[in-house]
Structure formats: C-alpha cells, structure tokens
Design a protein around this motif. Structure first.
Motif: not given
Length: 802
Positions: A741, A745, A749
């Motif tokens: 994650e 990210s 992201e």
C-alpha cells in the motif's frame, strides 16, 4: 518349483511382482513428448477460437463477403486481384461498418471476418488458407480496421438493451452473442496472426507489426490499453449484468493481447538478463528454459509394490541381499533418474554419479541384474551428469550461518556483518567462502532496498524514474480494479474446472457454445458434450496463461506489483482452488480427447467433411496427450509456486489443505517440467509433514534432491529449521500488505500526497494573488452568498483586532 526354494523363492517372486508392476506402470504412464511453449501450434490456436456449434457460420460469413464483393467486382476471384484492388475493397468494407443499421453492420462485419479467415473458399489446402489469412489481416490492419472494431466493441459492451434482454432470458444461447462473437473473432485472428513472427514477412509488415504491438499496449484505444477493456468485460460478465458475453473468446483475446504486448517466456528471460546487467548484478548461473527442456521425467512415486517391499524388508532383516527398489529401475530400458541417455550403455556398470542409491549394493547389482537393453541415442538435449541446477544462497542465509557460528564459537554476534571472521575456526572460513561463491542477489531484493530508501527519504530521495513500458502501463490501467479482476478470473476458473459440481449460484460460462435448439439425437448430444468439455478446457488454458504471464511480468517490473496481484489471488482463495483442480484423476485429464479434428478450423473449410458417427467421436484423435490440458496443469503449478515461494503463511496453507497426496498423484504424469514444479511444491512443505511422511516417501525425497535447485544451508528435508517454528502468519501478510500500500500510494496516488511534505507559501501577496476558479453556480448567486455569509452576520471587530 520356485516355492520349493523357500526364502530364495519368495525373494524371486517378489522381484518378479515388482518387475511386472513397474512394466505395467511404464505402459500406463509413458514419457510424454511435450515441449512447453508460449502457445500451441498456430493451427491449433486458431481452431480453439471456434466452438463446433459455430460451424455453420463459416458458410454464412462467406455468403456475406460474396454479396459485397460481387456488387463491386463482377467476375474475378479475390485471389486474382492485385494489391491496389484488394486495398480498395478493404477500404469499402471499412466505410460500410459506419452504417447505423445493425443488420447491415453485422453483414459487413461477417464479410471482414471471412477475409480474416483467409477467403477459404478459393483455397485448396490449409497452408494456402494460412497464407491468405496473413496477407488479408496485414491489409485490414493497414487500412485501420482494428480501431473501428474497438469502437464497435465498446458500443456492444455498453448496449444496455442486449444486456437487460440477456438477464431476463431463462436460457442463453449462441444467438444472444452474435455481434460480439463476430467482432471478437476478427480481433483475435488479427492479434494471433500478427504476433506470430514469420521470417518471410515483408519489411513493411514488420514495421506494421511493431507499431501495432506498441499501440495495443498503450492507452490509445478508449484511453486505456486494450487488455483493460477486456478485463472490464470479464468483471461485467461475472457480476451478472452481461451473461451473454462470449467469455471464452474474451479470455483468449485477453491472453493473446497480453502475450503480444508484454512478451512470452523467451522475452521474459532476455528482459531479466538485461535488467540484471543494468543493476550491475552478476549474470544468471544458467538458462532455466534450456535446463528444464533438457530434463527427463522420473518414474512414478512409491506405490503399493513399494509398501509390500518395505514390509518384506522389515520381516527379513537378516537377508542383507534384498535388492533396493531403486535398483529395480535398472531392469527398465533407461534409469528414470539418469540425466544423460546416450552414455548409459558404457557407464551403467561402473559409473552411477547420477543415482542416489545405486551404489549401495554393487555386488548384488553385478550378480543379479542383466545387462541394460541397448537403445538408439535420444535427440533430446542433455546436460552434464550431476545436478542440473547451480545452488543459490541468499544474503540472509549467510548472515544466519555467521550468527549461529559466532554464538557457538565466540559467544557474541555482529548483526548483518558478513565479512568479519576473527576467532572462527578454519572450516567455518571455508564454509563462508563457499556460501559467498554461490550468493545470488535477485532483482526483487534490489527493488525492495530502493523502495525502502524512497520511503525513508521522501524529500531528499528525488523523483523515481519509472520506465513507461507496456507492463507498467498495464499495471497502471488495472490497478484501481485489480482485486475485482482477480476474483472474476478465479470465479470463471472454478466454473470451468472439471472437479466443480454444477450449482445454481455458479456463473454460466456456456453462453457461447450452447445452440438455440438443444440436440435431439444421441450423435448430436455426444458432439455437444465434446464441445462443452473442450470449451471448458480452453477457458482453463487461457486463464492459467493470463495469470502466469501477469505474475511473471509484474515481478520483473517491480516486486510490489507482483506482490499486490499475488496477495489478492491468495485472498480470493486461489491456492485451494488450484489444489481442488488437481484433486482429480490428472492422468485422465491430460489424456482427454475432447476434440473432433475433422471439425477444427481450417481443416473443416478446406476438406469435405466425413459423416460423423458415435464411434468416431468416441475414438477421438490419436495424440498421446492433450497439449492444452498439460499446458494448463503446468501453468497452474507454476502459479502455485509463485504464490507460495518464501511465504511461510502460504506454505502452511498447502499443509493445512493436505496438498501432499494430491501433488504426489500428479507425479504420475511422466513429463519432466510438470514433475519439477510438483516437486518444488512438495519440497517447501516437507519439513512440516513429519518424519513418518518423509520415511515412507523416500523416492519422492530422492527426486526432489535430484531435480530441484539446492539452497545451501536449507534444511528442507528435516523439521529443525527456524522456518518450521510456529509463525505469526497474519502479521506476515499484514506487513507485506502495508509495504504494498505504501508503494502504490507513493508511486501512483499523486493527488493524495502527504500534506506534511508539501511546501508552504507564507507570502501574503502571492497567496492573495492566486487565481481561484469558482464554480459557475457560485458566480451566478454571488449576491446571495454575500448577503448570507457576510452582511447578515454580525462581526465583533474588537475581538478580531485582539
């Protein structure tokens, strides 16, 4: 007479029984002459696109083409026209695809499909059909047909009327997916034909091919790679909103698109070599593809005769001359554990380097065993006698060895220091030297270290340079919905598995194989039965290849991309699903004859079809095995290996689901590559299976020793290893998930950047001077906002000034 010999007679009887059993075993499971590759032969891959139920549509496609063709070209055949005329007609057909009327559009699409099928009515042989297929498909691609097909496919995917109609129907048949099937057929034929590299291709074709590969893998079509669009079709089908989607064709096109854009196993090997050079890592110790192709299958694992023999040994321990099981293999034409065929005749009596237990009783061997039967030398590539793989050692293994040695001899440890050997005895120095000689640093380890540095120093670490390769573009495309895609693929795999029982809640994957009218005769029922089984086998083949290709490419591109996909496969119960798949008579599955060769394309459109009978359908083809089923089994085993390697929690899942007997049965298939991946899976769990299992499966243990790569210091055969201790499995998966994650990210992201790391603007003038885009409705109602928020609210200026 033998019985009167007493104990010696019983011994001879036992030997004869064992020989008969092994002779029978060898007859039942011969060596399979199977060569693993990215795909089967081109003709086989073309034929698997069509179900036998679609047979009548070949003539319909031809009719649609001839109507269009005769309207513009009076009395000539397609094969008699020149290149300019071919191009002009292809352009006319492409223009006709733009019409609004659905019926007209379908007829034109069928005419294009007939071109992609090689205008077979004017051909006299399969080779001629394939020649014209290649010519026509490059022509169609050059005039821009593929882009038009993608637009039409998007229209059909979003066709809510067809979807709602299919949802309401109690039984979906071939007729419900006609438009989709025609479009997918053309697209598949184009991708499958163009991805096959032919040395005889013209230079301009090679340029077209490379351009098409780049376009297919980039977000040119509908702002996403074509594979992402096909993945969305899979999830829409599994959600129940579009049960009429022809899923076999979608999956086949998805597989071939991934294979073409990302590359197959040969390309993977070359990418790996190139990446290691870029990172400054030493070259690979061997070419794994070549080593696996050079391997020979082992004999089946221990069975009833072995158990009888063990009982006889225990009952008569005083008879030291009892022959060991492995020595009986010398009766066979070849020793199954020998790596080299051609030198057996001369080496059999005096040199048995490659046999584990053959030297135990040299006297008995010379006295009892007859000379080996001579046989012609094999054409198979042979590797030198000895173990096929160079051993590997991880940095962690060297650290553990040094830590335990320092604790034992000096009484203190130095953590991760692998250079200081002061105070350690000379043999330990030699051991460390040997370990370092075989030290292997993987690309994944370097990627993990770099990712840790990026996480530690988000500001000073600088921007990461991401190579926008086809793999990277595909990962970015499927990242938002990757968990749903994995669940959907596994749902379809479960529905297609031969061990699955028909359930009311399972998805219907037979929409593109069942005819409108169900069969009325025994012959029609038999034909449909073969078609349905073949349909399921092809779906399993496509899904297993898709999953394996994605796992391998993601692992090379970035280890955390691989881990993200692998973890979602594990969460979706992929491990028990694959074990369930193998919990069947795997030999029957691999030798299944679910094909009718006379109905396969292109044979069926060139030759006069013989009259089918129940006997000819039962007989099937003469092949020793079914290529696609063996290919699927190897792929599923490789996926299982990828998911469980170095993951103790997942290895324990293999133990918990009692995979050992299932995998051991799979060893009966005498194919070296399949056996290698089965043995790898058995090796990782051996230490957890207990002493009794190891004791009664010594033949399997021996095969693991000979065929699977050795990790120095790996105590795989015993239960006294650190990894065998109780483990917090949930914590292991959670830590991995947190790392994944953080990686996703940080890299993908961009809009959710940590606000603590953003620069702060403290200048009043620049802050007030920033342009703020206000929404249109706010500008229209600005007076109301001022009245409500400013004028109507009392302001305490004293408090404000304070």
């Amino acid at each position: 007479g033998i019985r009167s010999l007493g104990d010696s007679g019983e011994l001879i009887l036992l030997v004869i029984q064992c020989l008969l059993f092994y002779a029978q075993g060898l007859c039942e499971s011969p060596d399979l002459e199977f060569e693993y590759a990215d795909t089967d032969k081109w003709a086989a891959e073309l034929s698997e696109l069509y179900s036998y139920t679609e047979g009548p549509e070949f003539a319909l496609n031809r009719k649609c083409f001839e109507v269009e063709f005769r309207a513009h070209v009076a009395d000539k055949k397609w094969t008699e026209l020149d290149a300019a005329q071919h191009r002009a007609h292809a352009m006319r057909l492409l223009d006709s695809l733009e019409v609004i009327a659905r019926e007209k559009r379908l007829k034109v699409a069928r005419a294009i499909l007939y071109m992609a099928q090689g205008t077979f009515a004017e051909c006299s042989s399969e080779a001629e059909v394939q020649h014209w297929m290649r010519y026509n498909i490059f022509l169609l691609l050059d005039v821009g047909t593929f882009s038009a097909l993608v637009e039409l496919l998007n229209m059909e995917i979003d066709n809510s009327a067809a979807c709602s109609s299919a949802v309401r129907k109690p039984a979906i048949s071939l007729a419900d997916s006609t438009d989709l099937r025609v479009l997918l057929n053309i697209m598949y034929l184009m991708v499958e034909t163009i991805q096959k590299d032919d040395p005889a291709d013209k230079p301009e074709w090679k340029i077209i091919r490379e351009t098409f590969r780049a376009e297919l893998g980039s977000p040119l079509f509908n702002n996403e790679p074509i594979s992402v669009m096909l993945f969305s079709m899979v999830t829409k089908f599994c959600s129940g909103h579009a049960p009429h989607f022809p899923m076999k064709k979608v999956l086949l096109l998805l597989w071939k698109s991934i294979l073409f854009t990302l590359g197959g196993f040969e390309q993977l090997q070359s990418i790996k070599v190139h990446k290691r050079e870029e990172l400054g890592l030493p070259p690979l110790p061997e070419d794994s593809i070549r080593v696996i192709r050079s391997m020979r299958a082992a004999s089946p694992p221990a069975s009833a005769s072995d158990l009888i023999e063990q009982q006889q040994k225990r009952a008569r321990r005083e008879h030291k001359a009892l022959i060991k099981q492995d020595n009986l293999d010398a009766f066979n034409e070849k020793d199954p554990y020998k790596a080299d065929d051609s030198r057996e005749d001369e080496d059999d009596n005096d040199d048995n380097d490659n046999s584990i237990e053959a030297e135990t009783f040299p006297l008995e061997r010379d006295e009892v065993m007859p000379p080996p039967i001579p046989h012609p030398p094999s054409e198979r590539v042979s590797f030198p006698k000895g173990l096929p793989w160079a051993p590997k050692v991880r940095e962690k293994d060297i650290e553990n060895f040094l830590e335990s040695s320092r604790s034992k001899f000096i009484g203190y440890t130095l953590g991760s220091d692998t250079d200081t050997v002061v105070g350690l005895p000379r043999p330990i120095h030699e051991s460390i030297k040997t370990l370092k000689q075989h030290k292997y640093v993987s690309i994944a380890e370097i990627q993990i270290i770099k990712e840790e540095e990026f996480q530690k120093t988000p500001l000073s670490g600088g921007e990461e340079e991401v190579d926008m390769s086809s793999t990277e573009l595909l990962y970015q495309g499927i990242l938002p919905s990757l968990p749903q895609y994995m669940i959907a693929l596994l749902k379809i795999l479960l529905a297609a598995a031969p061990t699955s029982k028909a359930k009311t809640d399972s998805i219907n994957i037979l929409a593109d194989v069942l005819p409108e009218e169900m069969p009325t005769t025994v012959l029609q029922s038999m034909k449909l039965g073969v078609d349905v089984n073949r349909h399921k086998e092809i779906i399993v083949k496509a899904i297993s290849a898709i999953l394996l290709l994605l796992l391998k490419h993601f692992k090379l591109n970035h280890i955390y991309q691989f881990e993200y996909m692998a973890q979602h496969l594990v969460f979706a119960n992929c491990i028990p699903l694959i074990l369930k798949f193998f919990n069947q008579n795997i030999m029957s599955y691999i030798t299944a004859k679910n094909s009718i060769s006379v109905l396969d394309f292109p044979y069926c459109v060139v030759h006069e079809l013989p009259e089918l009978t129940a006997e000819s359908l039962e007989a099937g083809d003469n092949n020793q095995f079914c290529w696609r089923n063996l290919f699927s089994c190897i792929n599923l085993l490789r996926i299982l290996n990828k998911l469980t390697k170095w993951k103790h929690s997942r290895t324990m899942m293999l133990v918990v689901f009692k995979s050992a007997p299932i995998l051991k049965r799979a060893l009966k298939v005498k194919q070296a590559m399949m056996q290698l991946y089965v043995l790898k899976l058995l090796k990782v769990q051996t230490k957890y299976l207990g002493r009794q299992w190891r004791k009664s499966n010594m033949k399997t243990m021996s095969a693991i020793y000979q065929k699977v790569r050795h990790r120095l210091n790996d105590d795989w055969a015993y239960g006294n290893d650190l990894d065998a201790r109780p483990w917090d499995f949930q914590a292991e998966e959670c830590a991995l998930r947190a790392n994944i994650e953080r990686f996703n990210s940080r890299r993908y992201e961009k809009s959710h950047t940590n606000p603590d790391f953003l620069p702060v603007d403290n200048c009043l003038q620049s802050v007030l001077g920033q342009r703020v885009d206000l929404p249109e409705d706010f500008q229209m109602n600005y007076d109301l906002w001022l009245e409500r928020e400013v004028f109507s609210k009392p302001i305490s200026w004293e408090e404000l000034l304070q």
